[in-house]
Structure formats: C-alpha cells, structure tokens
Motif scaffolding. Structure first.
Motif, short mmCIF file in Angstrom:
data_model
loop_
_atom_site.label_atom_id
_atom_site.label_comp_id
_atom_site.label_asym_id
_atom_site.label_seq_id
_atom_site.Cartn_x
_atom_site.Cartn_y
_atom_site.Cartn_z
N PRO A 43 0.80 -1.23 0.00
CA PRO A 43 0.00 0.00 0.00
C PRO A 43 0.83 1.28 0.00
CG PRO A 43 -0.22 -1.17 2.09
CD PRO A 43 0.52 -2.08 1.16
N ALA A 44 2.11 1.20 0.39
CA ALA A 44 2.94 2.41 0.39
C ALA A 44 3.85 2.45 -0.83
CB ALA A 44 3.75 2.49 1.67
N SER A 45 3.48 1.69 -1.89
CA SER A 45 4.42 1.54 -3.01
C SER A 45 4.70 2.86 -3.71
CB SER A 45 3.92 0.51 -4.00
OG SER A 45 2.71 0.95 -4.56
N PHE A 46 3.76 3.79 -3.70
CA PHE A 46 4.08 5.01 -4.42
C PHE A 46 5.02 5.92 -3.64
CE2 PHE A 46 -0.27 7.16 -3.65
CZ PHE A 46 0.21 8.27 -2.97
N LEU A 47 5.27 5.56 -2.40
CA LEU A 47 6.35 6.21 -1.66
C LEU A 47 7.65 5.45 -1.89
CD1 LEU A 47 3.57 6.61 -0.01
CD2 LEU A 47 5.04 7.20 1.90
N GLY A 48 7.57 4.14 -1.72
CA GLY A 48 8.78 3.30 -1.73
C GLY A 48 9.41 3.14 -3.10
N ASP A 49 8.56 3.02 -4.13
CA ASP A 49 9.11 2.77 -5.46
C ASP A 49 10.08 3.87 -5.90
OD1 ASP A 49 9.20 1.25 -7.95
OD2 ASP A 49 8.16 2.99 -8.77
N PRO A 50 9.68 5.16 -5.84
CA PRO A 50 10.66 6.20 -6.21
C PRO A 50 11.86 6.23 -5.28
CG PRO A 50 8.59 7.20 -5.46
CD PRO A 50 8.34 5.74 -5.62
N GLU A 51 11.65 5.90 -4.02
CA GLU A 51 12.79 5.91 -3.08
C GLU A 51 13.85 4.91 -3.52
OE1 GLU A 51 10.24 7.14 0.94
OE2 GLU A 51 10.92 5.09 0.70
N LYS A 52 13.38 3.72 -3.88
CA LYS A 52 14.29 2.68 -4.31
C LYS A 52 15.03 3.11 -5.57
CE LYS A 52 14.10 -2.21 -5.66
NZ LYS A 52 13.66 -2.38 -7.04
N LYS A 53 14.27 3.65 -6.52
CA LYS A 53 14.87 4.08 -7.78
C LYS A 53 15.95 5.13 -7.54
CE LYS A 53 10.84 3.70 -10.80
NZ LYS A 53 9.87 4.69 -11.28
N VAL A 54 15.64 6.09 -6.67
CA VAL A 54 16.58 7.18 -6.42
C VAL A 54 17.87 6.65 -5.78
CG1 VAL A 54 16.98 9.16 -4.90
CG2 VAL A 54 14.97 9.08 -6.36
N LEU A 55 17.72 5.76 -4.81
CA LEU A 55 18.91 5.21 -4.16
C LEU A 55 19.80 4.51 -5.19
CD1 LEU A 55 17.45 3.74 -0.82
CD2 LEU A 55 18.80 5.82 -1.13
N GLU A 56 19.18 3.73 -6.05
CA GLU A 56 19.95 3.00 -7.05
C GLU A 56 20.60 3.96 -8.04
OE1 GLU A 56 17.03 -0.92 -6.85
OE2 GLU A 56 17.05 0.35 -8.64
N LEU A 57 19.82 4.94 -8.47
CA LEU A 57 20.33 5.91 -9.45
C LEU A 57 21.55 6.65 -8.91
CD1 LEU A 57 19.89 7.58 -12.10
CD2 LEU A 57 18.54 9.16 -10.72
N TYR A 58 21.42 7.16 -7.69
CA TYR A 58 22.51 7.98 -7.16
C TYR A 58 23.72 7.13 -6.74
CZ TYR A 58 20.30 12.42 -7.81
OH TYR A 58 19.76 13.54 -8.40
N ALA A 59 23.48 5.94 -6.25
CA ALA A 59 24.62 5.08 -5.92
C ALA A 59 25.43 4.83 -7.19
CB ALA A 59 24.13 3.76 -5.34
N ASP A 60 24.71 4.60 -8.28
CA ASP A 60 25.36 4.34 -9.55
C ASP A 60 26.12 5.57 -10.05
OD1 ASP A 60 25.83 2.49 -11.59
OD2 ASP A 60 24.34 3.46 -12.89
N ARG A 61 25.46 6.72 -9.97
CA ARG A 61 26.10 7.97 -10.43
C ARG A 61 27.35 8.26 -9.62
NH1 ARG A 61 22.73 12.16 -13.01
NH2 ARG A 61 23.81 13.71 -11.76
N ILE A 62 27.25 8.09 -8.31
CA ILE A 62 28.40 8.38 -7.45
C ILE A 62 29.55 7.45 -7.77
CG2 ILE A 62 29.19 8.25 -5.05
CD1 ILE A 62 26.31 9.29 -4.33
N ASN A 63 29.23 6.18 -8.01
CA ASN A 63 30.29 5.23 -8.34
C ASN A 63 30.95 5.56 -9.68
OD1 ASN A 63 30.10 3.75 -6.01
ND2 ASN A 63 28.53 2.39 -6.82
N LYS A 64 30.13 5.99 -10.62
CA LYS A 64 30.69 6.36 -11.92
C LYS A 64 31.62 7.54 -11.78
CE LYS A 64 27.78 4.26 -15.33
NZ LYS A 64 26.31 4.13 -15.19
N ALA A 65 31.32 8.40 -10.80
CA ALA A 65 32.16 9.59 -10.60
C ALA A 65 33.33 9.28 -9.68
CB ALA A 65 31.31 10.72 -10.05
#
Lengths: 386, 291, 315
Positions: A43-65
C-alpha cells in the motif's frame, strides 16, 4: 491483510550493479556498504518505489564519478512490502548477513519503528524516510530521519484553516503507524491552536471503500473542514469516496500523499485538495531567492530524465537520506559506526530537497517549518498556496 | 436516519453484486468438478487489470472488457486442463492447494505484466453522484448491479435452455450417469472454468472504477465470493447469488452501524453462525457420506 | 517401507543428528534465524499434520491459534508483566478451551464447509488482533520482550536455535507416540472412513475434538515462543496467508507423515529465501512449484520419495 503467501522476500541485491561503476583507482578500496529497507510494493508503493529508484540511481552515479573518498558505494535494497515484521527481519539480515555500515529507509513509520530496537542494539546508524514524530522524539541515539514530521503537517494545516476562518475539523486517519501518530499529533496541535475536533474516524491501509466513515462525516453538521492522515493509496480512496458522496467541505491531506501518483489515482476528485509538502513538488514555483531552489531544480531534472516520471517528495527523502549519510562518511573519514553516527548528528546547513538540515543531539531531523509549503491540487498539478 | 440507512444499503448492494458473481463462479466450478477454486479472485483481478490498462492505452472500453474476459477464460481453461483435471483423484486439501498455487502463479504473472501499482479506470458514465432521498449513489454502482443482474439471468437461462447447460447440470447431479449417457465430462469441467472466469472478469471490470485495480484486488473479493457460495449452499447457484447480496449488505450495514474496522469480519461471523445451525448453508442439500 | 517414515527411533535419531550438526554449516546469524523460523513452522505443522493427515480434517485457520499464543505472550508478559512462562501457559489454556468450544459444532461439518468455518475463525482472529490496537498495537504489531525463565534471559539466535531444536524433537516424539497409540490407530480409521469407524465402535467425534485441541495448543505454544524470539509480532502472523502457508507445508511434505510435515516446513521456509534470486519471477516460481508438486506428487514430497527408494533397491 498480508499479501503474498509464504512471506516472500523480494530482495534485490545490487552488489554487482554498484561494483560495475568502479574506476581503476577505487577498485582496491573497501566499499561503503549502505543497506536500505524500502516498501517498494504494497500500500505504500508510491512512496517506496521512487525511493528505491533514487537510491539505485545515485549510488550508480556516485560510483561512476569515482565513489566517496575513492571508495565505491555498495547498496543493498530489500523490499518489505509495507509489512513491519518483514522490515524487522530484513533489518536483521542487513546487520547480520550483509554487515552494512549504515541503513537508509523504513519507508513507513511502522517499518521504521520495527527496525529501531534492532539498530539501537546493534549500534548501526539509521536514517529513516518516514514521517511520524515518534521516530525522533524522544531522541534515539542511532536513529535519524529526513522528512518533515506529522506534527509539522498538523500545524501547517491548522495554520491554513485559521487563514480561511475554519475552526471545526473532522479527522480521518489510517490505523497504522503514520496515521496513528498523525492522529495523536493532530489532537495535540488542535488543542494548542483552539481548533475543535468534531469527528475522529479511522480507515485501514488496504481499504478500498471508506464511504461508511465518510457518511458519518457528511452527516456531521458541525464539521467545517476534513483532514485525512494517511499515506499511499488509502487517502486516494478517501478522496474519491469523498466526492462520490458529494461532500463539499475543504479537504486537507498530509504530506503522506505528496506524489503525482495520488493525483492520478484520485483523478478529478483531488481538485482543490490542500496539503503541506516539501518545496520539491513545486520547484518551478519557488522564488529564486529560496535557498533550496538550485537543489530541487537539479534533482527534479536528474530524476525526470532518468525515469520519465514526475518527481515526488518521497524520491527527495531518499536522496536526502543517502546524501546525509555519504556526507557524514566524508566528515567522519571512514565508516567507523560510532564516528559516522556522530558525523550525522553534526550535519549542519545541508541543503536538501526537504529543506535546510541542521541536526543536533536534541534534534535528529533538523528541519523547520519554513521549508514546508502548503500546496493545492489545481488542474491535476501542484500549486503553491500563497 | 433513513438517508444513512439507504446509503449503506446502496453500497452494500453494489459490492454484494460482485460477491454474487464470484460466488456463482465458485458454484459453477464446484458443480462440475467438486473443486473449490481459490483462483476465482484472480479472474476478477484479470478483468479489472486488463480493462484498466487497455483503456489507458487507448483501447475502447467494451473491447478492453471483452479482451479481459477472453484472457480470463483462457487462463481458466488452462488451469482446469493442466492443474485440476490432472489431479482429479487427489484429496480435497490437495486440490485446494493446487488452486491456491494457481492463484499465486497468476498474481505473479499479473505483476510482471502490469506492475504492482494501482491502476485507475474511469467510471463508465461519469462520476457525478446521483441523489436519491438524501443518499448519493455513483452511476458506476448502477453499472455493477445492472451487469451482475444481466449475467445472472443469462446464466440461469443457459442452464435451463441450452444443451451444454443441461449437460453441465446433469454432470453435477451424477457424474458417472452423465458419462454413461455420452456427456463429455472433461469438457464440462473446462466449460465450467471458462464460464466462471468470464463472470469474474466482467465483475472485475465493472467494479474497477470503484475500487481501483491492482494485482491483489482478487484476494478478498475471492474469499467473500467463497463465503457467498457456502452461505447459499455449495453448488446452489441462486443460493450463491442470494448469499452474495446478504454478505454485501450485512457488511455495509455493519461498517456503518457497528464498526468500519470490523467490516471484513462480518461476512465470516455470518457464515460461522449459519453453519452452526445449518451445516449445509442456507439452501444446501443434506449430504450423505458413502462408506 | 522406508525406515524414515515408520521407524520411530531411527527417524528421530536422524533428525536429532541433523539438528546437532547443522549450525557448523551456517555462516552467520541470518542463516540461524531462518533455521529457527523453520523450526517454529515445523512444530506447528507436526500438530496440524495430526489433524489433516490422520484425522482427515481441514483447518484453514490454524494461524489464528498461533497468533493468539503470540499475542497472549506479548500482552500478558509485556503489558501486564506476567512471567513469560505463565503467559505462555495462559495462552495455551485459552487456545485449548477455545478450540474445544468450537471443535464440536465445527467438526460436524464436512469437507469444504469445514474449510470455510476454520478459515472464518482464523480471519476473525486476525481482524480482532489488527483492530484492537489499544491492546495489540494494531496492524503494525507490538514489541515483545525476551523470554525469561529462572532468571535466565533467552536472547540471540545461538540460544534459540538449541531451544527450538530441542522442542521440535520433543514435539515429534510426542506425535509419533500418539500415532502409534490406540488413539492413533483410531485416528487413521477416521481418515479412512468415519462411518465405518463408528460402526466398529470408535468414538470418532471425541478423537477429532482431541486432535483439534492438541494441534491448536501446539500452534499456540509455538506462537508464544516465536513472539519472544522475534521481538515483534504483527497480525500477519495470524492471517489467512499464514494459515494457508501452514497447511501447504503439511501437504507439500506429505500428509500423514510426521517427518513429512517437518520436511515440508523446512523446505517451504527456505524456498522463498532461495527464490529471492528470481526477483520479479519469484511469485511465479513459487506458485508453479506448489502446483507442480501437488499435481505430480499428490501424496507429498516425503512419501513420494520414500516410495521411490525401495524400488531402486530392488533394481
């Protein structure tokens, strides 16, 4: 009711993904292990889904940098499906098996509170993404949070009611963590501010029909405004039923629905609904002088480019949590848990999507009311209430 | 006072119509195969999800419902052919687990195809509430009740007038005798799954604008449908319809006058109370056990 | 016939040996945790197997008894400060009395009607636990303090592993003895045919009630201990899915086989953990495995495998 059979554990281990971003210089360095428990489904997926995506996105970006201080970020995300007991068992797994340095998450208050005793006992820094004030009051040594509290939301709503000359409020709250805490805070704030509570109804997080409760509100002649305290899809159901019953009183929601997903689900019924939200959702409407302007504009751009969906405050909470943690790693000069905790507590003037964060031993959130804006749904979009 | 009562009755009738359709689905399958199909709720889900996602991508609503219906029927036949039919002689509890396995499987497939988030389907004819004596009703409720009524009558005629329908009835009365007079019992089982799936899928499509559609929408609706079928007496079609309406209305009244939190418990309290005094449901036949 | 199935002592010894050496192969507390959860499930399933496998009665509501036990411990030992062992006993007695009270009218029902009634009881229990949040903490559940007995606090996976392991051996021993007793033989008769059993003078009703009560009490005790071990209990532990999970474990492992119930519980506790590698496909795989096992091995895992063994020996 709990959803899937056999307590399925939807675990996504992103070790491999995080490691691919390594540059030559950082390859020998020990990774910074960040664990996350997120309600990406349920029921809280519209909170959690973007949270998960953002964590993955930024972890990846930071590692690339090149990582943080030459160390790559290794992210482990588990999906608790919105269930407190699963959040607890995943927290155990993060601490015992994945041996993470810091935990970000707990999308919901319930998940956070289930994890709190475990992180306190294991002494692992923990930055929650959930709303309720009980997470940081009383202060718990190892627990921090990024979103505004439910008390602030209640204060903001009643401030707005005063401006509109309304003093009698009907409350409908969800029966789980965030809603329960929100209800208590609303009762307390109402007393302080001289707002009279004329109805006090509850609904379940997975209810798909709230007409019975709303019929009582409708027949309550005293009510002048209605406040819904809940998160995720529940409030969208309430909003729909509200219009279906033809109730015309002003409707307030909490910051638990500050996502376009809410407007999309409730459809036309969301028009005119007001709620307090972080500046992120109205980035373009913020004045240039606003200290958050650059941060939220940049974040919005990055997010919307990466996912072709619209940014929500929840995405921002996760971003803030990750950045505060990594910033603390830099200042602590490593991932020694005690030093890391102290560094998080000493966060000063960090400008994030939720506002300017200045923590202290007495304040493990570090936000003030200024960065909380009242917004109204107009033509399917957020509009800043001046 | 009266307006409030009417309001609850209207909500109850709407959801009761869906329970009735689900309950009827349980009964049809039970009659043909003596299997309780716990995947019945998933047919509802398939109907709801297909119509919501297809209309969102531009398919006209009637066609979307038809596709959803066809998809559900295909799934129903596959479940019958590859899971239920093969385990014909297994015990009751084994068959229950097979259909539960099927429902988990179908939810998994649905999540993969449609994702886990909520889908919105616009009401078929607007959302302006209709005012009746102080109560307001959504136009969609009329669609739900209307569609359910048409389907139920159609099913009744199907069993009473068509040869296939009569063959299915005969099979439910005596499987062996039916086989002896040349009825293809296996096809009857397949037909019963297809028919139930169609009922569920249409139910899911018409109720979607009220409840939203999501991959777990079928769980509770399916269980309530089972309650309706048992309440009316397993295998008794009209009984299941009456059972569904009773459960729906009782639930809405209970939510309004007793406690909205206990809404979902009401159906089960009723069924326990009834089974206590009538072990075969309200209209069920007394069973005799063979030694 | 295979020794694992019917040689009482051999089976127990094998199981005991597995429990004793297993920790040496578990790299950290997380794996111990899964082993402990499997142990709790196995305890409930051994009891449930008596009911389903031997008495031939379905229960789709056993998680309700597990939940009552868990919350009895949580509320009485936590909120009211009772000694945990007293809270556990109080829960067990309450569940026993409740099960006894409902058993008579409910066990009169046949097949699917019984499934419906037990399912209803389980769901009602979980809704009460979810709704009475003043006492139970509502949908988010409640925290439970560690188990204390004679001044010793049981805490941590390493301690609980041995506690649960020992209890499981005890429960299995009890169950095996019961099956071999005159009552057990009567039970098997009931599963065969009630009418026939009654004709030859077996009081089937009394036996069914006894087994129902016993299996409910097993579930309650396991629930109480689980609450202390986990430290957090939620109404999900009592809901329909948990009940289905338990029944599935029994049937999957092999009905009317005590060790089958244990194997079923262990396999189905591990499976979802192992399936995390399938990520988005795990529901499909899980559902597929359930269906396939039941279609191709309707007797369940252990009896099917056991039937294969002697055949191979002969070859």
């Amino acid at each position: 009711m709990r959803k899937r059979l056999l307590s399925t554990m939807a675990a996504v281990t992103l070790t491999g993904l995080a490691m691919t971003g390594l540059t030559g210089t950082a390859s020998a360095a020990e990774p910074i292990k960040i664990g996350a428990i997120i309600s990406a489904t349920g029921p809280a997926s519209f909170l959690g889904d973007p949270e998960k995506k953002v964590l993955e996105l930024y972890a990846d970006r930071i590692n690339k940098a090149g990582g943080v201080d030459g160390r790559p970020v290794q992210l482990t995300v588990y999906d608790d499906g919105g269930a407190a007991d699963k959040a607890a068992s995943f927290t155990k797994r993060l601490i015992e098996s994945d041996k993470v340095d810091v935990i970000v998450g707990g999308t919901t208050t319930a998940a956070t509170m289930a994890a709190v005793p475990l992180v306190e006992r294991a002494e692992v820094p923990f930055i929650s993404l959930a709303g309720a004030v009980v997470i940081v009051e009383p202060v718990k040594k190892w627990v921090f949070k990024t979103p505004h509290t439910d008390r602030m939301a209640a204060e903001k709503v009643m401030e707005d009611m005063k401006k509109r000359g309304l003093t009698k409020l009907a409350l409908i709250s969800e029966d789980s963590g965030f809603g329960k805490s929100g209800r208590e805070q609303t009762l307390a704030v109402a007393k302080e501010r001289g707002v009279e509570l004329v109805a006090d109804e509850t609904y379940g997080a997975k209810d798909t029909d709230v007409t019975a409760q709303l019929t009582k509100v409708k027949n309550n002649a005293a009510a002048q405004a209605v406040l819904v305290f809940g998160l995720g899809q529940g409030p969208a159901v309430v909003t729909k039923n509200y219009r279906q019953l033809g109730i015309s009183l002003p409707l307030y929601q909490s910051h638990g629905v500050a996502s376009k997903e809410y407007i999309r689900l409730a459809g036309g019924a969301a028009e005119g609904v007001r709620l307090p939200a972080a500046g992120l959702v109205v980035a373009a409407q913020l004045p240039e002088s606003d200290p958050q302007k650059t941060v939220v504009t940049d974040f919005t751009k990055t997010y919307e480019q990466a996912f072709t969906s619209e940014v929500s405050t929840f995405a921002g909470h996760a971003y803030d949590g990750l950045m505060i943690a990594l910033d603390a790693v830099k200042r602590a000069g490593g991932t020694d848990k005690a030093k890391l905790r102290d560094a998080i507590e000493q966060t000063k003037g960090y400008v994030g999507t939720g506002g300017t964060v200045t923590m202290s031993p007495k304040d493990h959130m570090g936000l003030t009311l200024d960065a909380f804006h009242m917004v109204e749904v107009k033509q399917g979009d957020w509009a800043l209430v001046k | 006072m009266f307006a409030e009562l009417l309001q609850y009755m209207l909500s109850g009738l709407t959801i009761g119509a869906i329970y009735a359709l689900a309950g009827l689905g349980f009964s049809i399958i039970y009659n043909a195969s003596h299997v309780i199909n716990f995947a019945q709720g998933e047919f509802i889900m398939i109907g709801g999800m297909a119509s919501a996602t297809l209309t969102a991508s531009g398919v006209p609503l009637p066609l979307a419902i038809l596709i959803g219906c066809g998809g559900a029927m295909l799934v129903g036949v596959l479940v019958a052919k590859f899971a239920v039919e093969r385990a014909r002689n297994a015990s009751t509890v084994t068959l229950i687990i097979i259909t539960i396995g099927a429902s988990i499987f179908l939810r998994g497939v649905a999540e993969l195809i449609w994702g886990k988030d909520f889908k919105r389907l616009d009401a078929f004819s607007g959302e302006t509430p209709i005012q009746i004596l102080g109560a307001s009703m959504q136009p969609q409720s009329l669609w739900v009740v209307g569609c359910a009524a048409v389907l139920i009558v159609a099913i009744g005629l199907f069993f009473a007038k068509t040869l296939t329908g009569k063959a299915m009835l005969a099979t439910s009365h005596n499987r062996l005798a039916a086989q002896l007079v040349g009825i293809d019992v296996k096809r009857v089982v397949l037909a019963s799954f297809a028919l139930s799936a169609a009922l569920g899928a249409v139910g899911g499509a018409v109720v979607a604008p009220i409840t939203f559609s999501y991959t777990e929408m079928g769980i509770m609706l399916g269980l309530k449908g089972f309650t309706a079928a048992v309440l009316g007496g397993l295998g008794n079609g009209p009984g299941a319809v009456v059972g569904g309406v009773i459960v729906g209305v009782a639930e809405a009244l209970g939510a309004g006058y007793i406690s909205s939190a206990y809404k979902d418990a009401i159906a089960f309290v009723i069924i326990l109370a009834v089974l206590l005094f009538m072990p075969n449901g309200l209209f069920g036949k007394r069973g005799t056990e063979r030694v | 016939m295979n020794a694992l199935l019917h040689g009482r002592l051999t089976g127990l010894l094998v199981m005991g040996a597995v429990i004793a050496i297993l920790p040496a192969f578990l790299p950290n507390n997380f794996y111990l945790d899964i082993a402990i959860l499997a142990g709790f499930n196995a305890m409930v399933c051994v009891g449930l197997n008596l009911l389903i496998g031997y008495a031939g009665q379905i229960s789709l509501g056993h998680a309700g008894f597990f939940g009552i036990g868990a919350y009895a411990s949580g509320v009485l030992a936590g909120t009211y400060g009772w000694p945990p062992i007293l809270a556990l006993l109080a829960g067990a007695v309450f569940v026993g009395v409740l099960a006894f009270a409902v058993a008579k009218p409910i066990l009169r029902l046949k097949g699917h009607y019984l499934a419906m009634a037990t399912l209803g009881i389980g769901i009602i229990v979980s809704i009460v636990l979810r709704t009475e949040s003043g006492i139970t903490g509502g949908p988010d559940g409640m925290m439970v303090d560690p188990f204390k007995i004679f001044g010793v606090e049981l805490y941590g996976e390493k301690v609980w592993y041995w506690v649960v392991g020992a209890l499981l051996v005890g429960v299995v021993w009890l169950s095996l003895n019961l099956i071999d007793s005159p009552m057990g033989r009567a039970l098997r008769a009931v599963h065969g045919s009630e009418v026939a059993a009654e004709v030859v003078g077996v009081d089937t009703a009394r036996f069914k009630v006894m087994v129902f009560v016993l299996s409910a009490v097993f579930a309650s005790v396991a629930g109480s201990l689980f609450a202390h071990y986990a430290g957090l209990i939620t109404p999900a532990k009592a809901d329909f899915f948990k009940s289905i999970e338990l029944v599935t474990m029994v049937v999957f492992g092999g009905m009317a086989s005590t060790f089958g119930a244990v194997v079923g519980a262990v396999v189905l506790t591990l499976l979802p953990q192992a399936l995390t590698v399938f990520q988005d496909y795990q529901q499909i795989v899980l559902g597929g495995i359930l269906m396939a096992t039941m279609v191709f091995m309707p007797k369940g895992l252990l009896p099917t495998l056991a039937a294969l063994l002697p055949a191979r020996r002969r070859a």
